[in-house]
Scaffold this active site. Structure first.
Site, PDB file in Angstrom:
ATOM      1  N   SER A 172     111.884 -84.155 -51.041  1.00 14.04           N
ATOM      2  CA  SER A 172     113.043 -84.477 -50.208  1.00 14.04           C
ATOM      3  C   SER A 172     113.363 -85.971 -50.216  1.00 14.04           C
ATOM      4  O   SER A 172     114.416 -86.367 -49.717  1.00 14.04           O
ATOM      5  CB  SER A 172     112.812 -84.008 -48.769  1.00 14.04           C
ATOM      6  OG  SER A 172     111.746 -84.729 -48.169  1.00 14.04           O
TER       7      SER A 172
ATOM      8  N   LYS B 206     114.782 -84.812 -38.976  1.00 15.40           N
ATOM      9  CA  LYS B 206     114.961 -86.095 -39.653  1.00 15.40           C
ATOM     10  C   LYS B 206     116.109 -86.896 -39.035  1.00 15.40           C
ATOM     11  O   LYS B 206     115.990 -88.109 -38.804  1.00 15.40           O
ATOM     12  CB  LYS B 206     115.209 -85.849 -41.141  1.00 15.40           C
ATOM     13  CG  LYS B 206     113.977 -85.352 -41.878  1.00 15.40           C
ATOM     14  CD  LYS B 206     114.264 -85.043 -43.337  1.00 15.40           C
ATOM     15  CE  LYS B 206     112.991 -84.605 -44.045  1.00 15.40           C
ATOM     16  NZ  LYS B 206     113.211 -84.254 -45.455  1.00 15.40           N
TER      17      LYS B 206
END
Length: 806
Positions: free
Chosen positions: A654, A697
């Site tokens: 990611s 996030k």
């Protein structure tokens, strides 16, 4: 390329419209609510339960809290309710071989009655035996037999004595036995008188004594045979007496079980054994009953006629559904107990104990797969029983020869049971792969979904299901706005605004906490505010590590900037999963580039901190660089990538988009805005791919920016394909709506680098050229310069090498 604008606040959180819920509070709902979103699993369950062929046992797989146990229990109970109660099972003594107890199968309820009848029989038997052997009739007959044989012996001796006396030799009885002696008149001769007789007379008398001595010897040998005959007649008399005394008890019992041939056979065997063992039963010590019928030192206990009711279905109205929570081998298969007697262990048929398989015979057995596999020999015992369709009850000590006592070998029980294993997917597929017998015995898999589509219909059904959970847990009614908030949180748990979580365990816990908050506020129903308070309390309890990391950043122990610009430096985002709580925090990713052999060094991998997937991501971005910028010339750079201040393992791809942007910034000498953080995976063509934990996030970077002060310039760049996954906290959505924070969605690396640097990425025209000053122009120019430099160095090296050679 059109400018990328921040996402609208409506795209950051898909709210649940309370109007979709057809109730004001859950008090209006009933309990008859189906599990939502599990149609495939429920169909498989119903099929596996209905089919009766061998091997079609079930494995219910799915994540914990997905409602697997509740659905299985409901369907099994419904199916069992339409089926008749199964038979009772009893173990009785095997009179021909006591170490192999016999099994009796009788209709439900008849086993308990048989046990009571045999207990009453044993109680009456002792009285009947005592009365029979103490009766005047038996005493007279017994004495007559003894007197008859006594007279027979005496008559035989008298006849022998008379015959010998007529010939001058008398039969005398002495303390040492019988002897023959010569007589004269009515008196026996003494030794001196006998010596005075002529030799011929002495020889005649000696011959007679020898002749009659032999006949006496033969007669003495006949006496034991006569006594055996007497004992036989006494035993026959005892049998007849026992038959008369006990026969009516057995006949009364047989009248109650005329329809059960196996019980009649058992009662006939009891009758024969009682008759044969009458004298022994009469002499049975009173203390023998303490041994539960164990045969010790040749004595025979009355308890041998008892019935061990192994499985009693007398009170059952339907087929059994058994849930065994502790499936050890004895709890599953059964066991044979033993008791200590005179320093040794003894056992008998009354000490046979059933396991879950016996109790569920004729019905359904539900087991936790992990618990069965975790118990020694339990899995093998279960498979052996299912494979053979019979249950052989034996203790582990007997199976492996660990016991010195004579083992019991009970007659195996025919087994007709549907076994349902409940476990996680990993166990299911491991068993399919490594246990060759698994597919043969568990042919049906019911796979419960972890998530399901969120639409108007499923939302309404989910709301009713949550209402049922509240009612079953004894909670206050939930107002429909509170239920709507629970549905929103369910979507957040699954990390997808278009899905709902099938795992209800965490939602159930949240509902109980919300009920607690409503109780503290003295409310009769749970409101949305109570759910919010419970969620905030959960985050507070689990947030120590999150707050500790953020404090280190705020104190500049961990270096993270949220303003300004820096070449080759970008804010990535990392997720920390604590099991029941996940959070994210920013991490600094830096890149450097220089002349080299065309390699991109992943420092995390070189230091053995990078995982395989992370290393794959770095290789992909290396391939992207070569394919886009160095098709016609050698890639002549040496670049390095690193997660700064990272001292643990790094895994996942990611961060590959962030790493690529940092490297492009380093090559183009374009500063990256530190007010932005970025996450996403990238492929070889520069397309941005979705990642996990997108909500955590965004919120992790937002919390840091909020602590340092929101400026309106801060935000997070995410993949466009992650927009459907957004279910952000209300606080973040509100800040975005007010312009204090931003969330951008990109589809490719060009959009991402343009947002990060504020410099156009540069789209190629029809001839493949990009605008001067763009990021792509700068990167291509830098790589071309490095390639030319490398070629110049190579040529200079060749010339220098040639001069030296001359």
């Amino acid at each position: 390329m059109p400018p990328i604008t921040p996402l609208e606040a409506t795209a950051l959180l898909r709210r649940c419209d309370p109007a979709l819920l057809d109730f004001e509070t859950t008090a209006e709902l009933g309990d008859a609510v189906d599990i939502v979103g599990q149609a495939r699993a429920l169909e498989a369950l119903e099929f596996g339960i209905d089919i009766k062929q061998p091997g079609f046992n079930l494995f219910v797989l799915g994540e914990p809290g997905s409602g697997r146990h509740a659905a299985t229990h409901r369907l099994l109970e419904a199916k069992a309710a339409g089926e008749a109660a199964p038979s009772d099972w009893c173990y009785v003594n095997n009179f021909s071989d006591p170490n192999r107890p016999r099994l009796l199968r009788v209709p439900p309820g008849r086993g308990g009655r048989l046990r009571q009848d045999m207990q009453a029989f044993v109680a009456e038997l002792a009285k009947a035996i005592a009365a029979a052997f103490e009766s005047e009739e038996y005493r007279v007959r017994f004495e007559a037999i003894q007197e008859e044989f006594k007279q027979r012996e005496e008559n035989a001796l008298r006849e022998l004595g008379q015959e010998s006396g007529e010939r001058g030799v008398a039969l005398l009885r002495t303390p040492h036995g019988f002897v023959f002696a010569p007589v004269k008149g009515e008196e026996t001769m003494g030794p001196e008188e006998f010596e005075k007789l002529p030799d011929e007379e002495k020889a005649r008398i000696g011959g007679l004594i020898e002749e009659y001595g032999e006949r006496l010897h033969k007669l003495m040998h006949q006496f034991p045979q006569w006594r055996r005959e007497m004992q036989g007649r006494i035993k026959e008399a005892s049998r007849e007496t026992m038959g008369l005394a006990v026969g009516h008890l057995i006949e009364e019992l047989k009248e109650r079980y005329t329809d059960l041939l196996n019980v009649l056979e058992f009662l006939d065997e009891v009758m024969r054994d009682v008759i044969e063992s009458g004298e022994a039963l009469r002499e049975q010590p009173k203390t023998e009953g303490d041994l539960s019928g164990v045969v010790v030192s040749g004595s025979i206990a009355l308890a041998r006629y008892q019935v061990n009711l192994l499985v009693d279905n007398g009170a059952a109205k339907a087929a059994p559904v058994v849930f065994e929570d502790n499936p050890t081998y004895p709890n599953l298969v059964g066991r044979v107990d033993s008791i200590a007697h005179m320093g040794t262990l003894v056992t008998n048929f009354t000490l046979i104990k059933p396991g879950a398989l016996a109790r569920a015979n004729g019905g359904y057995l539900v087991l936790d797969a992990a618990k069965v596999l975790g118990q020694p020999y339990a899995w093998e015992g279960l498979k052996r029983a299912l494979r053979s369709a019979q249950l052989r009850i034996e203790s582990l000590g007997q199976v492996f020869g660990f016991t010195s006592m004579l083992p019991l070998e009970p007659e195996p029980m025919p087994l007709d049971v549907k076994v349902v294993l409940v476990g996680e997917r990993l166990l299911y597929y491991l068993l399919k792969e490594y246990d060759p017998e698994f597919d043969e015995l568990f042919k049906v898999g019911a796979d419960f979904e972890s998530e399901f589509a969120r639409d108007e219909s499923s939302t309404a059904g989910y709301g009713r299901f949550l209402g049922m959970l509240a009612r079953q847990a004894g909670l206050r009614p939930f107002e429909r706005r509170a239920v709507a908030r629970l549905i929103e949180h369910s979507a957040r748990l699954v990390g997808d605004s278009e899905k709902l979580s099938a795992s209800t365990r965490r939602l159930s816990d949240l509902m109980q906490e919300a009920d607690h908050h409503a109780g503290k506020a003295s409310r009769l129903a749970v409101l949305r505010e109570d759910v919010e308070a419970a969620l905030e309390a959960q985050r507070r309890r689990a947030g120590r590590l999150d707050e500790s990391l953020r404090e280190q950043i705020l104190r500049d122990t961990l270096l993270i900037a949220v303003s300004g610009g820096q070449v080759g430096q970008v804010n990535g985002l990392a997720v920390v999963d604590l099991g029941d709580f996940r959070f994210a925090h920013p991490v600094r990713i830096t890149a450097t580039a220089r002349l080299g052999e065309g390699e991109v060094i992943d420092i995390e991998r070189e230091s053995e901190l990078g995982g395989a997937i992370h290393s794959k991501g770095v290789m992909i971005l290396s391939a992207f660089l070569a394919a886009r910028y160095a098709r016609g010339l050698p890639l002549s750079l040496s670049a390095s990538l690193v997660f700064e201040q990272s001292y643990g393992p790094v895994e996942g791809d990611s961060a590959s988009l962030a790493e690529l942007c940092a490297l492009l910034s380093a090559l183009a000498a374009a500063p990256i805005r530190q007010s932005l953080a970025i996450t996403g995976s990238v492929n070889q063509h520069g397309r941005v791919q979705p990642i996990g934990g997108v909500n955590e996030k965004i919120e992790g970077f937002f919390d840091l920016c909020k602590a340092r002060g929101l400026t309106g310039e801060q935000g997070v760049i995410i993949p466009q394909s992650n927009v459907k996954h957004l279910m952000l906290r209300d606080e973040v959505v509100a800040a975005c709506a007010e312009g204090g924070f931003r969330v951008y969605a990109v589809e490719d690396v060009d959009q991402a680098i343009e947002l990060l640097t504020g410099v156009a990425a540069g789209e190629p025209d029809a001839e493949g050229r990009v605008a001067a000053g763009s990021i792509n122009y700068r990167v291509a120019g830098q790589l071309a310069e490095l390639s030319a430099l490398r070629q110049a160095y190579a040529a200079a090296g060749q010339r220098h090498g040639g001069k030296n050679k001359d």
